[in-house]
Design an enzyme around this catalytic site. Structure first.
Site, PDB file in Angstrom:
ATOM      1  N   THR A 269      30.714  25.413  57.968  1.00 16.84           N
ATOM      2  CA  THR A 269      29.739  25.323  56.887  1.00 16.84           C
ATOM      3  C   THR A 269      28.564  24.477  57.328  1.00 16.84           C
ATOM      4  O   THR A 269      28.409  23.336  56.932  1.00 16.84           O
ATOM      5  CB  THR A 269      30.403  24.765  55.629  1.00 16.84           C
ATOM      6  OG1 THR A 269      31.545  25.570  55.369  1.00 16.84           O
ATOM      7  CG2 THR A 269      29.486  24.833  54.436  1.00 16.84           C
TER       8      THR A 269
ATOM      9  N   THR B 223      15.039  19.112  43.230  1.00 13.95           N
ATOM     10  CA  THR B 223      13.838  18.413  42.739  1.00 13.95           C
ATOM     11  C   THR B 223      13.500  17.212  43.593  1.00 13.95           C
ATOM     12  O   THR B 223      12.482  16.593  43.396  1.00 13.95           O
ATOM     13  CB  THR B 223      14.057  17.937  41.288  1.00 13.95           C
ATOM     14  OG1 THR B 223      15.240  17.124  41.218  1.00 13.95           O
ATOM     15  CG2 THR B 223      14.223  19.143  40.371  1.00 13.95           C
TER      16      THR B 223
END
Length: 411
Positions: A198, A411
């Site tokens: 991963t 964000t």
């Protein structure tokens, strides 16, 4: 009969040339504008077509770049370039995402003057957003590749996301009396719980080896390296390990019957293990690398299962973060594994501090144990005493910063 491998046959190269350590490769990175200021697009190029091998995430949602890379390799089992972007994963983006990955491949091939199917594509970043192809096109057009340390740094930087450090490796070995080198670069910090790998990892070597035998070696090595790391138990959509071997070292073709085959496999294993541990150490918000060694299991595979169970336990990870020598957390992780365990014969140690012997508590100095757990690397040793199997796994502690990082990832 394989010859014994001597200490001189595997050596770490100094200085670290990373992915350009082997002969016949170039790389570079550029700011394409996908990120605010950081480099975000990179390429590795072999000066001649190279044998290749790759392993991919087992996620049901394999991203478009992986699909395109698999299509490239299926043509001839040959690659000459890898183009990589950060900031956008190009995952779960449907037909448009697939076409964008094909376009990236085409642009890179045109840039280097090579066939499209000689290019692999990789992306990392936010899932579910479309590629800004105008920026990709300009970035590839502006990308300069070379052989300098700055070129290596440029590529290694361009592939990062939440990573705090670059990850690279550089090893060499003697094969057929010739020095064969292997270098690598990787990214990975979060969504790390491989059932392959991963993260993204790219390796180059100047060894002479066919794609068939390289693939077999990579799959075997992946199981004991990249598949044995965990940060947070989540598997991503984009991730792969990819190796290019261009044969410029000049050794005789490697295969399992070659007397130096074990040397090459060890070279690959050292390289993959180095990158895997660097990824585990740089887990999001992590402060410590945890290395688990399991002995006395019924088989190597069962030892690996238990090692990864311990490495992935949030209770073990938080105990290590808090420097709390609570070996009960380790017992809890072992107890829920699917491996063979005799509950009367387990030994556990933190470093050189024995805490459990034959499943019986051993008195230890709490202050000494706490001081040990304040180190930036913590070794956990487990002996099950039920067989001869051995295995290792790597993880990291779990800190408050992990939540902060992932609570505001977009964000």
């Amino acid at each position: 009969m394989y010859q014994a491998m001597t200490d001189k046959q595997i050596i770490k190269s100094i200085p670290d040339g990373g992915i350009l350590s082997p002969k016949g490769f170039q790389c570079g990175g550029v700011h394409a504008g996908l990120r605010y200021t950081k480099l975000d697009l990179g390429m590795v190029v072999s000066e001649k077509p190279a044998s290749c091998a790759a392993v991919y995430t087992t996620s049901h949602f394999q991203a478009a770049p992986l699909v395109v890379t698999q299509e490239s390799i299926a043509k001839e089992n040959v690659l000459q370039a890898i183009v990589v972007n950060s900031a956008c994963a190009n995952a779960c983006t449907g037909e448009q995402g697939y076409q964008d990955a094909l376009k990236m491949r085409s642009l890179a091939a045109s840039k280097m003057g090579i066939p499209e199917h000689h290019v692999a594509v990789a992306s990392t970043g936010v899932i579910g957003e479309f590629m800004q192809m105008g920026k990709i096109e300009s970035g590839i057009g502006n990308l300069a590749i070379g052989k300098s340390a700055d070129d290596v740094k440029g590529f290694q930087t361009a592939i990062l996301t939440t990573d705090t450090v670059m990850k690279s490796c550089c090893y060499s070995a003697e094969i057929d009396g010739i020095t064969v080198s292997m270098g690598g670069a990787a990214k990975g910090s979060g969504m790390i719980h491989p059932n392959m790998a991963t993260m993204l990892a790219f390796l180059t070597t100047d060894a002479n080896i066919s794609s068939e035998h390289l693939t077999a070696a990579l799959k075997d090595v992946t199981n004991t390296t990249f598949n044995q790391i965990t940060v947070d138990g989540d598997t991503s959509t984009n991730d792969m390990v990819l190796v290019m071997a261009n044969g410029t070292a000049g050794n005789q073709p490697l295969n399992p019957d070659h007397p130096d085959w074990p040397v090459f496999v060890e070279l690959l294993k050292e390289s993959c293990a180095s990158l895997a541990k660097q990824i585990a150490k740089d887990g999001e918000g992590a402060t410590k690398l945890i290395e688990i060694s399991v002995a006395g299991a019924m088989s190597d595979e069962e030892a690996q299962v238990i090692g990864k169970q311990i490495a992935g336990s949030n209770l073990v990870k938080t105990a290590v973060y808090g420097a709390d020598a609570n070996w009960g957390r380790i017992i809890g992780a072992i107890g829920q594994s699917q491996s063979t365990v005799n509950p009367k014969t387990v030994d556990i140690s933190l470093g050189e501090i024995t805490m459990l012997k034959n499943s019986t508590p051993v008195a230890f100095n709490e202050d000494q144990a706490r001081e040990y757990l304040l180190n930036d690397k913590v070794d956990i040793f487990v002996d099950l005493h039920v067989g001869e199997g051995k295995g290792m796994a790597w993880g990291c502690d779990l800190s408050y910063d992990y939540v902060k990082i992932n609570a505001s990832y977009r964000t």
